[in-house]
Design a protein around this motif. Structure first.
Motif, PDB file in Angstrom:
ATOM      1  N   LYS A   1       0.666  -1.057  -0.082  1.00  0.00           N
ATOM      2  CA  LYS A   1       0.117  -0.042   0.007  1.00  0.00           C
ATOM      3  C   LYS A   1       0.847   1.313   0.119  1.00  0.00           C
ATOM      4  O   LYS A   1       1.866   1.250   0.599  1.00  0.00           O
ATOM      5  N   ASN A   2       0.277   2.143  -0.738  1.00  0.00           N
ATOM      6  CA  ASN A   2       0.887   3.722  -0.558  1.00  0.00           C
ATOM      7  C   ASN A   2       0.606   4.375   0.698  1.00  0.00           C
ATOM      8  O   ASN A   2      -0.255   5.140   0.753  1.00  0.00           O
ATOM      9  N   THR A   3       1.436   3.985   1.735  1.00  0.00           N
ATOM     10  CA  THR A   3       1.370   4.340   3.129  1.00  0.00           C
ATOM     11  C   THR A   3       2.664   5.267   3.160  1.00  0.00           C
ATOM     12  O   THR A   3       3.603   5.405   2.504  1.00  0.00           O
TER      13      THR A   3
ATOM     14  N   PRO B   1      -7.081   1.469 -16.587  1.00  0.00           N
ATOM     15  CA  PRO B   1      -6.307   2.370 -16.531  1.00  0.00           C
ATOM     16  C   PRO B   1      -6.377   3.595 -15.109  1.00  0.00           C
ATOM     17  O   PRO B   1      -5.610   3.968 -14.735  1.00  0.00           O
ATOM     18  N   GLY B   2      -7.664   3.499 -14.761  1.00  0.00           N
ATOM     19  CA  GLY B   2      -8.041   4.486 -13.562  1.00  0.00           C
ATOM     20  C   GLY B   2      -7.734   3.535 -12.246  1.00  0.00           C
ATOM     21  O   GLY B   2      -7.623   4.320 -11.290  1.00  0.00           O
ATOM     22  N   GLY B   3      -7.698   2.361 -12.123  1.00  0.00           N
ATOM     23  CA  GLY B   3      -7.827   1.516 -11.101  1.00  0.00           C
ATOM     24  C   GLY B   3      -6.227   1.062 -10.831  1.00  0.00           C
ATOM     25  O   GLY B   3      -5.922   0.378  -9.841  1.00  0.00           O
TER      26      GLY B   3
ATOM     27  N   ALA C   1       2.371  10.869   3.365  1.00  0.00           N
ATOM     28  CA  ALA C   1       1.003  10.783   3.989  1.00  0.00           C
ATOM     29  C   ALA C   1       0.672   9.191   3.585  1.00  0.00           C
ATOM     30  O   ALA C   1       1.032   8.858   2.417  1.00  0.00           O
ATOM     31  N   ASP C   2      -0.418   8.857   3.983  1.00  0.00           N
ATOM     32  CA  ASP C   2      -1.229   7.680   3.542  1.00  0.00           C
ATOM     33  C   ASP C   2      -1.974   7.951   2.342  1.00  0.00           C
ATOM     34  O   ASP C   2      -2.590   8.969   2.464  1.00  0.00           O
ATOM     35  N   ASN C   3      -1.733   7.310   0.982  1.00  0.00           N
ATOM     36  CA  ASN C   3      -2.427   7.766   0.035  1.00  0.00           C
ATOM     37  C   ASN C   3      -3.076   6.577  -0.583  1.00  0.00           C
ATOM     38  O   ASN C   3      -2.547   6.107  -1.805  1.00  0.00           O
ATOM     39  N   PRO C   4      -4.164   6.204   0.084  1.00  0.00           N
ATOM     40  CA  PRO C   4      -4.959   5.057  -0.533  1.00  0.00           C
ATOM     41  C   PRO C   4      -5.539   5.053  -2.128  1.00  0.00           C
ATOM     42  O   PRO C   4      -5.772   4.286  -2.536  1.00  0.00           O
TER      43      PRO C   4
END
Length: 166
Positions: free
Chosen positions: A79-81, A117-119, A105-108
């Motif tokens: 995850k982008n934490t 493409p968007g997900g 920052a946490d960037n969920p």
């Protein structure tokens, strides 16, 4: 777990690399480290409360040549934490080359949700284990416009040396 030390003009950052979860991204990053590509590049995009991006431009905002893009591994479960390190890319999911970013920052919203493409999300391949204070210092620099780009530090934050540890 491989580690890379980024010696920057604001201090040192050590990144542990998730070789098992993101083998293509880690191999790509290490190839750039070992070739000296990152030496003399800057964190060229800094958005407080979001991320610090680097690895592609010199201090005079000239983009460095890159290798071929790597497959996006954002579906690896990481995850982008805060303090995670991910591959930067264009709107095309499999377009990452040399640029990376450190989440401040946490960037969920940057995490993988689907193979569309968007997900697709942004592939996390490491985490800052030493130098979080340096990451935070970079996030606090004054920014403006330079070389046609926004959010550029007004005083360049230079990656003086990137080296594989151990």
């Amino acid at each position: 777990m491989p580690q890379v030390k980024l010696t920057t003009s604001l201090g040192a950052i050590v990144i542990d690399l998730y070789e098992q979860q993101a083998p293509a991204s880690v191999a790509n990053f290490l190839a750039y480290v070992e070739s000296g590509h990152y030496d003399g590049t800057v964190f060229h995009r800094v958005i407080p409360g979001f991320m610090n991006q680097g690895g592609g431009f010199t201090a005079d905002m000239r983009q460095k040549p890159t290798r071929e893009p790597v497959r996006n591994e954002a579906d690896n479960g990481l995850k982008n934490t805060r303090y995670s390190v991910a591959m930067a890319r264009t709107s095309v999911p499999h377009s990452a080359t040399s640029q990376f970013f450190v989440n401040t920052a946490d960037n969920p919203a940057l995490d993988h949700t689907s193979a569309t493409p968007g997900g697709y999300g942004y592939a996390v391949f490491g985490v800052v284990t030493e130098g979080q204070d340096v990451v935070d210092s970079i996030a606090g620099v004054r920014t403006g416009r330079a070389g046609g780009h926004g959010d550029v530090p007004l005083v360049p934050v230079v990656i003086e040396k990137a080296a594989l540890l151990g």
